[in-house]
Design a protein around this motif. Structure first.
Motif, PDB file in Angstrom:
ATOM      1  N   ARG A 193       1.659   9.762  -5.195  1.00 38.22           N
ATOM      2  CA  ARG A 193       1.952  11.085  -4.557  1.00 38.22           C
ATOM      3  C   ARG A 193       2.916  11.624  -5.598  1.00 38.22           C
ATOM      4  N   ARG A 194       4.284  10.750  -5.938  1.00 37.52           N
ATOM      5  CA  ARG A 194       5.005  11.742  -6.870  1.00 37.52           C
ATOM      6  C   ARG A 194       4.677  11.963  -8.120  1.00 37.52           C
ATOM      7  N   GLU A 195       3.452  10.804  -8.626  1.00 35.97           N
ATOM      8  CA  GLU A 195       3.115  11.549  -9.990  1.00 35.97           C
ATOM      9  C   GLU A 195       2.186  12.585  -9.715  1.00 35.97           C
ATOM     10  N   ALA A 196       1.284  12.902  -8.802  1.00 29.10           N
ATOM     11  CA  ALA A 196       0.631  14.076  -8.422  1.00 29.10           C
ATOM     12  C   ALA A 196       1.747  15.218  -8.205  1.00 29.10           C
TER      13      ALA A 196
ATOM     14  N   ALA B 232       0.751  -1.168   0.162  1.00 29.61           N
ATOM     15  CA  ALA B 232      -0.037  -0.045   0.005  1.00 29.61           C
ATOM     16  C   ALA B 232       0.745   1.155   0.053  1.00 29.61           C
ATOM     17  N   ALA B 233       1.899   1.058   0.624  1.00 28.51           N
ATOM     18  CA  ALA B 233       2.739   2.401   0.877  1.00 28.51           C
ATOM     19  C   ALA B 233       3.471   2.683  -0.639  1.00 28.51           C
ATOM     20  N   ALA B 234       3.752   1.633  -1.079  1.00 30.35           N
ATOM     21  CA  ALA B 234       4.267   1.653  -2.629  1.00 30.35           C
ATOM     22  C   ALA B 234       3.560   2.504  -3.766  1.00 30.35           C
TER      23      ALA B 234
ATOM     24  N   TRP C 177      -3.676   4.649   5.054  1.00 30.31           N
ATOM     25  CA  TRP C 177      -3.659   3.211   4.582  1.00 30.31           C
ATOM     26  C   TRP C 177      -2.338   2.325   4.991  1.00 30.31           C
ATOM     27  N   GLN C 178      -1.086   2.746   4.793  1.00 32.19           N
ATOM     28  CA  GLN C 178      -0.059   2.292   5.347  1.00 32.19           C
ATOM     29  C   GLN C 178       0.149   2.075   6.941  1.00 32.19           C
ATOM     30  N   TYR C 179      -0.387   3.310   7.735  1.00 31.02           N
ATOM     31  CA  TYR C 179      -0.461   3.418   8.920  1.00 31.02           C
ATOM     32  C   TYR C 179      -1.430   2.495   9.615  1.00 31.02           C
ATOM     33  N   LEU C 180      -2.478   2.472   8.907  1.00 31.94           N
ATOM     34  CA  LEU C 180      -3.593   1.509   9.240  1.00 31.94           C
ATOM     35  C   LEU C 180      -3.127   0.061   9.323  1.00 31.94           C
TER      36      LEU C 180
ATOM     37  N   LEU D 282      11.288   5.923  -3.900  1.00 34.19           N
ATOM     38  CA  LEU D 282      10.881   5.379  -2.548  1.00 34.19           C
ATOM     39  C   LEU D 282       9.932   4.359  -2.937  1.00 34.19           C
ATOM     40  N   ASP D 283       9.085   4.383  -3.827  1.00 32.63           N
ATOM     41  CA  ASP D 283       8.079   3.485  -4.068  1.00 32.63           C
ATOM     42  C   ASP D 283       8.542   2.088  -4.411  1.00 32.63           C
ATOM     43  N   LEU D 284       9.968   2.050  -4.977  1.00 28.94           N
ATOM     44  CA  LEU D 284      10.618   0.802  -5.550  1.00 28.94           C
ATOM     45  C   LEU D 284      11.015   0.205  -4.119  1.00 28.94           C
TER      46      LEU D 284
END
Length: 535
Positions: free
Chosen positions: A417-420, A409-411, A434-437, A510-512
């Protein structure tokens, strides 16, 4: 008079025999009375103390960064490394604290001594922070003397934390009836709740105080709070029950290993025929250790103790990778939050308070889990097979699976986020929920399950040290996370651009890195299933 002395002598011998047989004693040294000593009230004190102690520990970990930067004039990189090393050392020293608790002192005395050591370290740093003569001049590095005072106080705190975190949960669980496993399990759940509640106070109230009243108030409040925690814990001594230490468990383990190696050429049937007594919960595992029984100084109970502890180690090793994911909540997730929209109506969420999200989720998950377990047990009380799903090993496995899902989910969120950001759009920080949950629930299941599992399965003489394995897993997860970042940058740099090079997350991958953690955690989950099925 002579008859009275003889009576007292034989009475004391009877008490000693009970203690040798693993019986609990009261503060006078007599056999503990279940109606007067121990119980839920005594164990609850440990939870209250953990709230205060963990608040002090985490608020200072946050406070130290600013203190090192602004007062001691270290660079940002040096300050970050000093805090990371402090936290890692604190958790690693839980093994030493557990060893002392199991070998030489009762858990009560271990807590008192190490909590006092932590308090003395805090007082030393507070004095240094308030006295300009002990601080470096403006734009100057600290002198050798000033550094000596700083590191003495800092690592006195680390050593104190190590002893406290090893002794406190084991002491709390000692107060309960071990035949009621559900009660012991519930204690560790609420102990974890207390730990998180202390973290929540540190991330909200203490952060507000440090930002509005100054970081030096953080030290003063910590000294007062830890003093109160020490007093509360000490006041419970008449109702506690205690177990005397059984000598060094490590020396017994080394003795068994040395004897097994010395008698390695002996046949197993010959060695096993020498076994006269002892608990046989592991008699089919690590059978090569039975050769140690050929040595005259080795008892079968010592062999079983060694087998039990060695059997815990693969489970311990399988949880380290999950703690690598937790390390991201303190590092990259915070950096993500810094460049996302942190506004909530007119209020802007402080960067240091971003950890409130996972902590709040962990706090909420405990009562929900307890309620669900209670309801499930009441409806399926006659189906023990269904109740096995709440056993610690299954909880840990589910937690490890969720850790892998959280990194996936974090990826996805980081890629979005980076695309935005490339389109000049700033996403809300609530996308990180989501990743925190997933990781918050994962930590609740894994750490809570580990504390219960290591305490319940450990030999009676090694419960503090075995419980400390949970904290050591956290420390090693943080250290390995740093190693993985270095390796990822080194390997990706050979094929083009470093994934995590530079300080701007909009130009990193960071996603990778998150996806790499997802894959490694999935492989680790398969490894854990292999060892858990064999346990």
């Amino acid at each position: 008079m002579k008859r009275l002395c003889s009576y007292l002598f034989f009475w004391r011998c009877a008490v000693e025999m009970n203690i040798e047989n693993g019986e609990f004693e009261d503060w006078r040294g007599s056999k503990a009375d279940p109606a007067k000593h121990g119980g839920v009230t005594a164990s609850s004190i440990a939870c209250v103390v953990e709230v205060l102690e963990n608040m002090v520990f985490l608020s200072n970990a946050t406070n130290f960064v600013e203190y090192f930067l602004k007062s001691m004039h270290y660079s940002a990189a040096e300050s970050a490394n000093m805090v990371t090393n402090f936290m890692g050392t604190s958790f690693l020293l839980t093994i030493f604290g557990g060893f002392v608790s199991d070998s030489f002192l009762t858990r009560f005395k271990t807590f008192i001594i190490f909590c006092t050591l932590e308090l003395l370290g805090l007082i030393l740093l507070t004095i240094q922070a308030q006295d300009s003569r002990l601080l470096p001049a403006i734009n100057s590095k600290p002198s050798k003397t000033q550094e000596a005072i700083l590191y003495t106080g800092l690592y006195a705190i680390a050593a104190g934390v190590g002893g406290v975190k090893a002794a406190l949960p084991a002491h709390g669980a000692d107060q309960l009836d071990h035949s009621n496993q559900r009660l012991v399990s519930s204690f560790f759940n609420w102990f974890f709740f207390s730990l998180c509640f202390g973290g929540l106070i540190a991330s909200t109230v203490m952060i507000w105080i440090q930002e509005n009243l100054g970081w030096n108030w953080g030290f003063k409040i910590s000294v007062v709070t830890l003093s109160v925690a020490l007093c509360i814990f000490s006041m419970g001594f008449p109702i506690y029950r205690y177990k005397r230490p059984g000598g060094s468990p490590l020396s017994r383990i080394f003795k068994v290993l040395a004897s097994a190696i010395a008698n390695r050429k002996a046949s197993l049937p010959e060695a096993e025929n020498t076994q006269i007594y002892g608990e046989k919960r592991n008699h089919d595992k690590f059978r090569f250790l039975n050769k140690a029984l050929m040595g005259e100084s080795v008892a079968s109970t010592e062999v079983e103790e060694t087998k039990t502890f060695i059997g815990l180690l693969p489970i311990f090793a399988s949880t380290i990778m999950m703690n690598c994911c937790l390390a991201q909540l303190m590092t990259f997730s915070v950096q993500q939050g810094n460049i996302m929209n942190r506004s909530l109506n007119s209020f802007k969420i402080p960067t240091q308070s971003l950890s409130v999200f996972p902590i709040s989720i962990m706090l909420a998950s405990i009562p929900i889990y307890e309620y669900f377990v209670r309801m499930f047990r009441s409806k399926n009380n006659h189906h023990p097979g269904l109740l096995n799903m709440f056993q610690p090993l299954r909880r840990i496995g589910l937690g490890l699976a969720l850790a892998s899902g959280s990194m996936a989910a974090a990826a996805v969120v980081e890629a979005k986020r980076r695309e935005a950001a490339n389109d000049d759009v700033v996403l809300s920080v609530f996308w990180l929920v989501w990743q925190y949950l997933l990781l918050g629930v994962s930590d609740m299941l894994t750490l809570g399950g580990m504390l219960e599992f290591f305490y319940s399965e450990a030999p009676d003489t090694m419960r503090s040290m075995s419980t400390a394995l949970s904290w050591c897993s956290t420390a090693m997860g943080y250290f390995i996370s740093s190693v993985l970042v270095t390796i990822s940058n080194s390997v990706s740099g050979h094929f083009g651009k470093e994934w995590l090079g530079g300080s701007d997350l909009n130009h990193t991958r960071l996603d990778l890195f998150y996806m790499l953690l997802c894959i490694l955690n999935f492989i680790n989950l398969l490894n854990y299933i292999f060892w858990a099925r064999r346990y």
